[in-house]
Design an enzyme around this catalytic site. Sequence first.
Site, PDB file in Angstrom:
ATOM      1  N   CYS A  29       0.835  -1.201   0.000  1.00 15.08           N
ATOM      2  CA  CYS A  29       0.000   0.000   0.000  1.00 15.08           C
ATOM      3  C   CYS A  29       0.869   1.250   0.000  1.00 15.08           C
ATOM      4  O   CYS A  29       2.104   1.170   0.045  1.00 15.08           O
ATOM      5  CB  CYS A  29      -0.917   0.001   1.223  1.00 15.08           C
ATOM      6  SG  CYS A  29      -0.007   0.101   2.783  1.00 15.08           S
ATOM      7  N   CYS A  99      51.428  -9.303   0.359  1.00 12.53           N
ATOM      8  CA  CYS A  99      51.211  -9.231   1.803  1.00 12.53           C
ATOM      9  C   CYS A  99      49.771  -8.846   2.099  1.00 12.53           C
ATOM     10  O   CYS A  99      48.972  -8.616   1.187  1.00 12.53           O
ATOM     11  CB  CYS A  99      52.162  -8.215   2.443  1.00 12.53           C
ATOM     12  SG  CYS A  99      51.765  -6.511   1.979  1.00 12.53           S
ATOM     13  N   CYS A 102      48.483  -5.693   0.492  1.00 12.65           N
ATOM     14  CA  CYS A 102      48.005  -5.843  -0.888  1.00 12.65           C
ATOM     15  C   CYS A 102      46.558  -6.330  -0.900  1.00 12.65           C
ATOM     16  O   CYS A 102      45.737  -5.883  -1.711  1.00 12.65           O
ATOM     17  CB  CYS A 102      48.876  -6.844  -1.650  1.00 12.65           C
ATOM     18  SG  CYS A 102      50.612  -6.376  -1.777  1.00 12.65           S
ATOM     19  N   ASP A 526      16.970 -33.675  13.273  1.00 10.51           N
ATOM     20  CA  ASP A 526      15.711 -34.174  12.758  1.00 10.51           C
ATOM     21  C   ASP A 526      15.787 -35.695  12.899  1.00 10.51           C
ATOM     22  O   ASP A 526      16.883 -36.257  12.947  1.00 10.51           O
ATOM     23  CB  ASP A 526      15.559 -33.771  11.289  1.00 10.51           C
ATOM     24  CG  ASP A 526      14.274 -34.290  10.681  1.00 10.51           C
ATOM     25  OD1 ASP A 526      13.238 -34.143  11.331  1.00 10.51           O
ATOM     26  OD2 ASP A 526      14.330 -34.851   9.578  1.00 10.51           O
ATOM     27  N   ASP A 725      18.119 -33.066   6.516  1.00 14.55           N
ATOM     28  CA  ASP A 725      18.425 -33.485   5.150  1.00 14.55           C
ATOM     29  C   ASP A 725      18.648 -32.303   4.212  1.00 14.55           C
ATOM     30  O   ASP A 725      18.987 -32.485   3.053  1.00 14.55           O
ATOM     31  CB  ASP A 725      17.331 -34.403   4.595  1.00 14.55           C
ATOM     32  CG  ASP A 725      15.965 -33.732   4.559  1.00 14.55           C
ATOM     33  OD1 ASP A 725      15.897 -32.497   4.736  1.00 14.55           O
ATOM     34  OD2 ASP A 725      14.970 -34.449   4.366  1.00 14.55           O
ATOM     35  N   ASP A 729      14.101 -29.503   5.992  1.00 17.25           N
ATOM     36  CA  ASP A 729      14.427 -28.698   7.174  1.00 17.25           C
ATOM     37  C   ASP A 729      15.116 -27.391   6.797  1.00 17.25           C
ATOM     38  O   ASP A 729      15.805 -26.798   7.625  1.00 17.25           O
ATOM     39  CB  ASP A 729      15.365 -29.490   8.100  1.00 17.25           C
ATOM     40  CG  ASP A 729      14.913 -30.908   8.314  1.00 17.25           C
ATOM     41  OD1 ASP A 729      15.422 -31.778   7.602  1.00 17.25           O
ATOM     42  OD2 ASP A 729      14.040 -31.130   9.161  1.00 17.25           O
TER      43      ASP A 729
END
Length: 830
Positions: A29, A99, A102, A526, A725, A729
């Site tokens: 809206c 280094c 850099c 799980d 898995d 999940d």
Amino acid sequence: MNTVPTIEKEAPSEKSGEKIQLKITGMHCAGCVANVERALKKVPGVSDAGVNLATEKALVTFDPNFVSLEALEKAVEESGYGVDRAREKAILKISGMHCAGCVNNVERALRKVNGVSLATVNLATEKAYITYLPEVTGAPELIQAVRDAGYEAALESEEKPPAPEDEAAQKWQIARRRMLIAWALAAPTMMWMIPEMLWGIMWPTHAIMNTGMVLLALPVLFWPGWETLKSAWRSVSHGSANMDVLIALGTLASVSTGVLGFFIPIANFAAVGSMIMAIHLTGRYVESRARGRASQAIRKLLELGAKTARVLRNGEEIEIPVEEIRVAEVMVVRPGEKIPTDGEVVSGESAVDESMATGESMPLRKSAGDAVIGATVNQHGALQVRATKIGRDTFLAQMIKMVEELQGTKVPIQAFADKVTAIFVPIIVALSILTFAAWLLFPDTMRQILFSAQGIIPWLPKTGSNVTLAIFAAIAVLVIACPCALGLATPTALMVGSGMGAQRGILYRKGEAIQALKDVRLIAFDKTGTLTVGKPEVVDVIPVSEILAEELLTVAGALEAVSEHPLAEAVRRKISAENIRPEAVANFSAVPGMGVRGQLDGEAVFSGSAAFLRREGIDLASLEPTIQELEDSAKTVVVVARGGRALGLLGIADRLKPEAVSALEKLRRMGIQTAMITGDNGRTAHAIAREAGIDHVAAEVLPEQKVQEVKRLRKQFGAVAMVGDGINDALALVRADVGIAIGSGTDIAIEAADVTLVRGDLNGLVSAIALSRATFRKIKQNLFWAFFYNVLAIPLAVAGLLHPVIAELAMAVSSVSVVGNANLLRKAKI
């Protein structure tokens, strides 16, 4: 519709600046429009923002010097809306970095490019990993930004990466050649200095020796050392500073004393300059060899792939390069050969060694219909395999990509080191100037420190003018400081750790996961397919009466025939074994986490949990004792009803994985608690938990409630990892501190989590935690020694207690020791 941000350049106006268009999500809206506009206008550096509800786009005018794309996106998200991101990733091969300074220079240059949302640079792999908006910028702009910063860049091809073995060998051979040339020129200088150092004799004369020292030192700096000087100039000319700036200043200052010695009474440090450069190049050579060993992970993964494949075309068997395989093409794989690419067995039977992907040494039986992974080895029988994935989509390519992306990330502990290295070189240059000034302004005080240590430290100058001692100390400060060790501390450990993980089927997505995983206090699992084998079977069929036995299976089969629940597959296998043909169900609907309902021959039929059927008004009083007995024996109970009356029960069991109990015990010994989140009822869940040795149980959790359960566990126990898995999940894995996806070979969603365990073995989880702890321990050790070295060495150099040659030797050793320490990670017991 264009869904990605675009940048438009306009002529200056009263509201001048860059313009970017953001695709906003979640607006409904005019109030939403006002909220987003207000949020964007509050961002410092934004001069105007207009939002169009119809196109769902925001046009923002901003000053890119003060505000980033991430800041704009964050402002929108914090106001409760989203930004539709369509990102692409690029990997640039960077040359000329030496280094941590850099690294900061390249990262800063890339992040200034409009449309770049993320840029990280890895010194050890010499690569930049960039995430950007393709409609705003592209590879040419990214490469140009790197070049403008004083370095060279090239886009790394995803289709055919370079041979890392050849590349690494080429680099250390170049480093070796520079080192040998430097010492060939510096060694005579050292021999010439011995009479003066031991007996104070300048042979043959003072003037000849001074001239000779300068003439021998100059080739060392401007031949093998030219690349170092060039890098220093490039860095300074682009308004930044790196390690080579310190070496260049130190060596050039040393050689200049030889020239100045002809005009003013100061010691000749020209020979010191040549030795500093020779030692510096030696450090670079040893470091490149050690870094080559650290980067073996990706090299070994690339070597795993097959080079050629035999395919069936027009009924004939022909041999082609593996790059020419097409999807759906049938490959012929003989015993002892590598499977060229991911596919599905269409004929034949064999044992396949998948250890390269899973770390599992036992070969797996494969027959028609089974999925196989490219680069795994067919051991016994001949197979015909239909190609399902090729090129960058293969499992091996995804593994390599994941390891590379990890090496392109940073761990949170590195943030402080990055802040230090960003200002390190300018501070050291300033400190060297202050040291020079201190020795000239306060010579007596500084000499007092020097003379008090002369009996202990043999290399300290016994005599010398104030200018000589000031130069001696200032040069030592320049060459002792070492941002290289800070820059290599984390990436080398990540390189070794990620390689060890890949070889064991453990893939970390980003560096943060390694740090977070070692702090995990509780791991939530799980149940189905994670703690259990994932193949539930109907082990009990208990009708209310014998005459209802067949009807019980008929109704259950009819309902579960169209269900997607894991338990439905067990019911389908059972009715298939009983030769029962399921009837068609009308008005089928599923209630997530509860059960299914429908109509059969005009009667209402139900299949699901006891709680679900009670809610539907089914009387289960006569079945309650049996339900309790089944649930207490760790079985999931499915109640079936028709026409308002119960037909009976199905007892479904999914046995624990063989290694579950021992793996959970190992986690307990590591100080980690365990929890199980399941939709099962309380009795069944607690029975399984007792068998497995789970500490905490959350039962009767609906899929959409898993996220809330993860939040509750975090609040109660601290950092939480969620293991699942990676598909069912996904949201819970994202909400956990560390999401861990566990599966089997190509079945696992490799993109799903922070950590992916390719082998469906819970011992892999124990190894992942042990490896993360060992890797992080090495990172902390490396950072400690890098900081400790600088904190200890720089004050000694300021005080004049370190000979510049000794200082440079110590600096080189510090970088090599950090890389060597990271390589020791290979010996960790995980």
